[in-house]
Design an enzyme around this catalytic site. Structure first.
Site, mmCIF file in Angstrom:
data_model
loop_
_atom_site.group_PDB
_atom_site.id
_atom_site.type_symbol
_atom_site.label_atom_id
_atom_site.label_comp_id
_atom_site.label_asym_id
_atom_site.label_seq_id
_atom_site.Cartn_x
_atom_site.Cartn_y
_atom_site.Cartn_z
ATOM 1 N N VAL A 1 26.757 17.104 20.576
ATOM 2 C CA VAL A 1 27.771 16.534 19.698
ATOM 3 C C VAL A 1 27.900 17.378 18.428
ATOM 4 O O VAL A 1 29.009 17.690 17.973
ATOM 5 C CB VAL A 1 27.440 15.063 19.357
ATOM 6 C CG1 VAL A 1 28.429 14.524 18.315
ATOM 7 C CG2 VAL A 1 27.487 14.203 20.611
ATOM 8 N N CYS A 2 26.765 17.775 17.868
ATOM 9 C CA CYS A 2 26.786 18.559 16.636
ATOM 10 C C CYS A 2 27.399 19.937 16.843
ATOM 11 O O CYS A 2 28.010 20.494 15.927
ATOM 12 C CB CYS A 2 25.378 18.687 16.070
ATOM 13 S SG CYS A 2 24.639 17.102 15.630
#
Length: 211
Positions: free
Chosen positions: A44-45
């Site tokens: 996600v990051c």
């Protein structure tokens, strides 16, 4: 340490992928968006850091610098940046703090033991040029952040700092704003020559003053 809105954020000196920085010196007279990540090479990051690099010109228009943080080291960051650039079709163009000793994480209260005592949570800090904390948003690991919303909040903060207004629900730059309840209506009509729409005595709208 628990930072609350209006607090002066702490200074620190820490390594980044772009070399060592002292936060106050690096920030200068700019607004700052500091956003934390639990670790490098997280999916996600990876999408988030790519998006921020694409949006950097939008932050610069608002006199805002962006800086990320992860508890991994600077060399790890450099490898991860290669993956971000490749998968997100961008070039990461801002520093990522290497918080291996968790000094900054502790200073800014990024460790939430009930979530995970070993990892930073994914918090966004918006800091003004006087180093005051103006906004925090904390996300769970499974939900990617909305950086268009961060830009919107900076627009609101900068507008409402300059004029006696507030921004209503879902406000976007250029839309009508709320007149401060502290200003009597007759005074408001003089202060906001574009017009004041009195819906209720406590709810009065006016066109955005700086448009």
């Amino acid at each position: 340490m628990t930072l609350q809105l209006g607090d002066t954020v702490p200074n620190f000196t820490q390594a980044t992928n772009e070399g060592e920085i002292t936060f106050y010196d690096w920030a200068g007279d700019s607004w700052v968006v500091l956003f934390s990540h639990p670790a490098d090479y997280t999916p996600v990051c990876t999408t988030e850091l790519g998006e921020v690099s694409k949006l950097k010109p939008e932050f610069e228009k608002r006199n805002a610098k962006v800086i990320a943080l992860s508890v991994d080291g600077a060399e790890s960051h450099k490898g991860w940046i290669g993956d971000i650039n490749e998968t997100q079709n961008t070039t990461v163009n801002y520093p990522i703090i290497a918080d291996e000793d968790q000094k900054v994480s502790d200073l800014y209260g990024m460790i939430h033991p009930k979530a995970n005592a070993k990892l930073t949570v994914r918090t966004v800090f918006v800091i003004d040029p006087s180093k005051k904390l103006r906004l925090t948003i904390t996300y769970p690991p499974s939900t990617g952040r909305n950086f268009a919303e961060i830009l919107r909040t900076i627009d609101s903060l900068q507008l409402t700092d300059k004029y006696s207004v507030a921004t209503p629900v879902n406000w976007q730059d250029g839309e009508d704003v709320v007149v401060s309840p502290a200003i009597p209506t007759e005074e408001a009509k003089k202060k906001f020559p574009k017009g004041v729409n009195e819906i209720k005595s406590y709810l009065r709208m006016t066109p955005q003053p700086n448009k």
